[in-house]
Design an enzyme around this catalytic site. Structure first.
Site, PDB file in Angstrom:
ATOM      1  N   ARG A  20       1.681  -9.939 -17.695  1.00 62.17           N
ATOM      2  CA  ARG A  20       0.284 -10.208 -17.338  1.00 62.17           C
ATOM      3  C   ARG A  20      -0.668  -9.662 -18.395  1.00 62.17           C
ATOM      4  O   ARG A  20      -0.506  -8.531 -18.848  1.00 62.17           O
ATOM      5  CB  ARG A  20      -0.062  -9.552 -15.997  1.00 62.17           C
ATOM      6  N   SER A 134       9.349  -9.586  10.158  1.00 65.03           N
ATOM      7  CA  SER A 134       8.255  -9.828   9.231  1.00 65.03           C
ATOM      8  C   SER A 134       8.323 -11.252   8.678  1.00 65.03           C
ATOM      9  O   SER A 134       9.405 -11.739   8.330  1.00 65.03           O
ATOM     10  CB  SER A 134       8.396  -8.793   8.097  1.00 65.03           C
ATOM     11  N   SER A 186      -2.557 -16.102   1.421  1.00 63.30           N
ATOM     12  CA  SER A 186      -3.535 -16.224   0.338  1.00 63.30           C
ATOM     13  C   SER A 186      -3.120 -17.160  -0.781  1.00 63.30           C
ATOM     14  O   SER A 186      -3.959 -17.650  -1.528  1.00 63.30           O
ATOM     15  CB  SER A 186      -3.834 -14.853  -0.250  1.00 63.30           C
ATOM     16  N   HIS A 214      -7.488 -12.140   4.401  1.00 62.70           N
ATOM     17  CA  HIS A 214      -8.128 -13.321   3.803  1.00 62.70           C
ATOM     18  C   HIS A 214      -8.944 -14.114   4.817  1.00 62.70           C
ATOM     19  O   HIS A 214      -9.264 -15.280   4.576  1.00 62.70           O
ATOM     20  CB  HIS A 214      -7.086 -14.201   3.110  1.00 62.70           C
ATOM     21  N   THR A 242      -9.372  -5.950   5.137  1.00 65.21           N
ATOM     22  CA  THR A 242      -9.845  -5.295   3.917  1.00 65.21           C
ATOM     23  C   THR A 242     -11.362  -5.412   3.843  1.00 65.21           C
ATOM     24  O   THR A 242     -11.948  -6.334   4.421  1.00 65.21           O
ATOM     25  CB  THR A 242      -9.226  -5.943   2.661  1.00 65.21           C
ATOM     26  N   LYS A 245     -12.669  -7.981  -0.044  1.00 65.87           N
ATOM     27  CA  LYS A 245     -12.723  -9.413  -0.344  1.00 65.87           C
ATOM     28  C   LYS A 245     -14.039  -9.983   0.213  1.00 65.87           C
ATOM     29  O   LYS A 245     -15.073  -9.795  -0.405  1.00 65.87           O
ATOM     30  CB  LYS A 245     -11.441 -10.080   0.145  1.00 65.87           C
ATOM     31  N   THR A 274      -4.828  11.750   1.190  1.00 61.45           N
ATOM     32  CA  THR A 274      -5.579  11.090   0.119  1.00 61.45           C
ATOM     33  C   THR A 274      -7.070  11.297   0.364  1.00 61.45           C
ATOM     34  O   THR A 274      -7.509  11.506   1.505  1.00 61.45           O
ATOM     35  CB  THR A 274      -5.211   9.583   0.056  1.00 61.45           C
ATOM     36  N   THR A 275      -7.833  11.229  -0.700  1.00 62.72           N
ATOM     37  CA  THR A 275      -9.274  11.457  -0.592  1.00 62.72           C
ATOM     38  C   THR A 275      -9.951  10.276   0.099  1.00 62.72           C
ATOM     39  O   THR A 275      -9.574   9.124  -0.121  1.00 62.72           O
ATOM     40  CB  THR A 275      -9.850  11.664  -2.012  1.00 62.72           C
TER      41      THR A 275
HETATM   42  N1  PLP Z   1      -2.957  -7.997   2.527  1.00 62.79           N
HETATM   43  C1  PLP Z   1      -3.002  -9.180   1.888  1.00 62.79           C
HETATM   44  C2  PLP Z   1      -2.510 -10.393   2.586  1.00 62.79           C
HETATM   45  C3  PLP Z   1      -3.525  -9.276   0.587  1.00 62.79           C
HETATM   46  O1  PLP Z   1      -3.560 -10.466  -0.043  1.00 62.79           O
HETATM   47  C4  PLP Z   1      -4.008  -8.106  -0.044  1.00 62.79           C
HETATM   48  C5  PLP Z   1      -4.578  -8.149  -1.411  1.00 62.79           C
HETATM   49  O2  PLP Z   1      -4.677  -9.118  -2.082  1.00 62.79           O
HETATM   50  C6  PLP Z   1      -3.922  -6.903   0.643  1.00 62.79           C
HETATM   51  C7  PLP Z   1      -3.395  -6.882   1.923  1.00 62.79           C
HETATM   52  C8  PLP Z   1      -4.411  -5.641   0.015  1.00 62.79           C
HETATM   53  O3  PLP Z   1      -5.800  -5.542   0.136  1.00 62.79           O
HETATM   54  P1  PLP Z   1      -6.678  -4.705  -0.906  1.00 62.79           P
HETATM   55  O4  PLP Z   1      -6.918  -5.607  -2.070  1.00 62.79           O
HETATM   56  O5  PLP Z   1      -7.906  -4.377  -0.135  1.00 62.79           O
HETATM   57  O6  PLP Z   1      -5.880  -3.516  -1.291  1.00 62.79           O
END
Ligand code: PLP
Length: 410
Positions: A20, A134, A186, A214, A242, A245, A274-275
C-alpha cells in the site's frame, strides 16, 4: 537478521501487488469534497471515497463545539477513564448514544476498531463456554477480537441464514452463543437479513452483536442505523458503532443493557488500559450526533445524490456491483494492476481521487473502486465522475457493465 526478515516479507507483499502507498491529500475545510494533492498549488481534486459520509467533519456546529472544548479543557484527556479521563462530556456523549439506540447504556472507546476488539474479547473471555458465530465477511476488528480468545468459533457463509441456523441448531439450547454480524457490509454495500437473523437467534437462545459502523447517522429515524430503520433495534442485544465515519470525528462505542455495558466497562482490557478521548473530540462527536438526531437534511441529500450517481453510472455502463443496496457503490475493475492504473489516470487526468480496493480487503479478481456520493457533491461533480470513469474504463479496456455482468444476466 531482523531487518532482512522484515524486508523479505515486504518484498513478498510488493510482488503480490498488495503493497500500500499513501496518497497525501489535505482536505480543505469548508470546501468538502475538495482536497489538495500533496499540498501542491494545483487545482484541488474531488474526493469520492471518503467515509466522512455526511461531511460532518466540517460542519460548523461540530467545529465550534470542538474549539470551545479545546479552549476550556485543553488538548488531552489526561488519563484512562478510571484515572482522571472521565470528563463530563463523556457522560453526556454516552447518554446521547444510549438514547439514540434506545438502549439502557453506552460505552465510548477511542476507535471503532477498539470497541469491537475489546468488547468481543471481553464478552467471550467472561463466558468461556460461549460459542461465537460470525459472518464470513465481518470486519478485521471483529475477527481480531474473536481470535484473541480461546472460545469455540464458527463462521457462517455471508448473510446465509440457513447456514447460521444449521450451525446454531448443532448446540444445546442452554449453551451460550454469540452471533456477530454487520448491518451494512462496507466493501459490497449490501445489507444483512437482520430480521431473519434475529428470529433465528431468538429460537436458539443466542446473544446478538450488530456492527452498524457503515449505517449510523445515515439510516433510520434520527439516523440511528438500519436496525432502527427496520424497527428491530430493541431486539439486538449489543449495537456497535463508530463516530469516525458519518459522524465525522473519531471514536467507537457499544450500546446495550446496563449489565452488558457495566461488564465491558469493568473487564475489557482494551477499554480499561488506554487513554480516553480528548474533550474536544467528545464535544465534536456529541455535537454531530445531536445534530444528526434532529436534522434529516444530510441524510436526504446523501440518498438523493447516491440515487443520481447510481443512475448516471448505469447510463454510462459503469459496472456498479449488483450486490449494492446502499450508499456504498462498488465499481468492479477485476484486476489489481488495472485498478491501480485507472486510479492514477482518474487522479492525474480527471482530478478525481478514488482509492483502488485490492486483496485482502476484497477477493482477488474483484478489485474495485468503492464510491460514495455525499450531501456535498454537486450534480456537476456527479456528471464529471460518470464521464471520467467511462473514459478511463475505455482507456484501459476494463469491461463495462454490459460485458462484465453479461453472464450473470444471461
Ligand atoms: N467495523 C467496520 C465494519 C468497519 O468497516 C470499520 C472501519 O472501517 C470498523 C469497524 C472500525 O471503525 P474505526 O474506523 O472507527 O476504527
Amino acid at each position: 537478521m531482523y531487518q532482512s526478515l522484515l524486508r523479505q516479507q515486504l518484498e513478498l507483499l510488493k510482488s503480490s501487488n498488495q503493497y500500500r502507498t499513501f496518497t497525501t491529500l489535505s482536505r480543505i475545510c469548508g470546501r468538502y469534497p475538495l482536497a489538495k494533492l500533496d499540498d501542491s498549488e494545483q487545482d484541488p481534486v474531488v474526493v469520492w471515497c471518503s467515509n466522512d459520509y455526511l461531511g460532518m467533519s466540517q460542519h460548523p456546529a461540530v467545529r465550534r463545539e470542538m474549539h470551545l472544548a479545546l479552549e476550556r479543557h485543553g488538548a488531552g484527556s489526561g488519563g484512562s477513564r478510571n484515572i482522571g479521563g472521565s470528563h463530563q462530556l463523556y457522560a453526556r456523549l454516552e447518554n446521547s448514544l444510549a438514547d439514540w439506540h434506545g438502549k439502557e447504556a453506552a460505552l465510548v472507546f477511542p476507535t471503532g476498531f477498539g470497541s469491537n476488539d475489546a468488547t468481543l474479547q471481553c464478552l467471550l473471555r467472561q463466558i468461556p463456554d460461549c460459542v461465537v458465530v460470525s459472518d464470513a465477511l465481518n470486519h478485521a476488528s471483529i475477527v481480531n477480537g474473536i481470535r484473541a480468545t480461546s472460545n469455540e468459533r464458527r463462521v457462517f457463509r455471508h448473510n446465509d441464514v440457513a447456514h447460521l441456523e444449521e450451525i446454531l441448531s448443532g448446540y444445546p439450547l442452554e449453551r451460550p452463543k454469540l452471533v456477530v454480524f454487520e448491518s451494512i457490509y462496507s466493501m459490497d454495500g449490501d445489507i444483512a437479513p437482520i430480521a431473519q437473523i434475529l428470529d433465528i437467534t431468538r429460537r436458539y437462545n443466542a446473544l446478538t452483536y450488530l456492527d452498524e459502523v457503515h449505517a449510523v447517522g445515515m439510516y433510520g429515524p434520527r439516523g440511528a442505523g438500519v436496525a432502527a430503520e427496520l424497527g428491530l433495534a430493541d431486539r439486538v442485544d449489543i449495537i456497535q458503532g463508530t463516530m469516525a465515519k458519518a459522524i465525522g470525528v473519531i471514536g467507537g462505542y457499544i450500546a446495550a443493557s446496563q449489565f452488558i455495558v457495566d461488564a465491558v466497562r469493568s473487564f475489557a482490557t482494551g477499554f480499561i488500559f488506554t487513554t480516553s478521548l480528548p474533550p474536544a473530540i467528545t464535544a465534536g462527536c456529541l455535537a454531530s450526533i445531536e445534530h444528526l438526531k434532529a436534522s434529516d437534511n444530510e441524510r436526504q441529500r446523501l440518498h438523493a445524490h447516491t440515487g443520481l450517481l447510481r443512475k448516471r453510472l448505469d447510463e454510462h455502463d459503469i459496472p456498479v456491483m449488483p450486490c449494492s443496496q446502499t450508499h456504498v457503490l462498488p465499481v468492479l475493475v477485476g484486476e489489481a494492476e488495472r485498478c491501480k492504473a485507472a486510479a492514477q489516470r482518474l487522479l492525474n487526468t480527471h482530478g478525481i481521487y478514488l482509492q483502488p480496493i485490492n486483496y485482502p480487503s476484497v477477493p482477488v479478481g474483484t478489485e474495485r473502486f468503492r464510491i460514495n456520493a455525499t450531501p456535498n457533491h454537486s450534480h456537476a461533480q456527479i456528471e464529471h465522475l460518470a464521464c471520467a470513469l467511462r473514459e478511463t474504463f475505455e482507456h484501459f479496456a476494463i469491461p463495462l457493465a454490459s460485458v462484465a455482468f453479461a453472464q450473470e444476466v444471461a
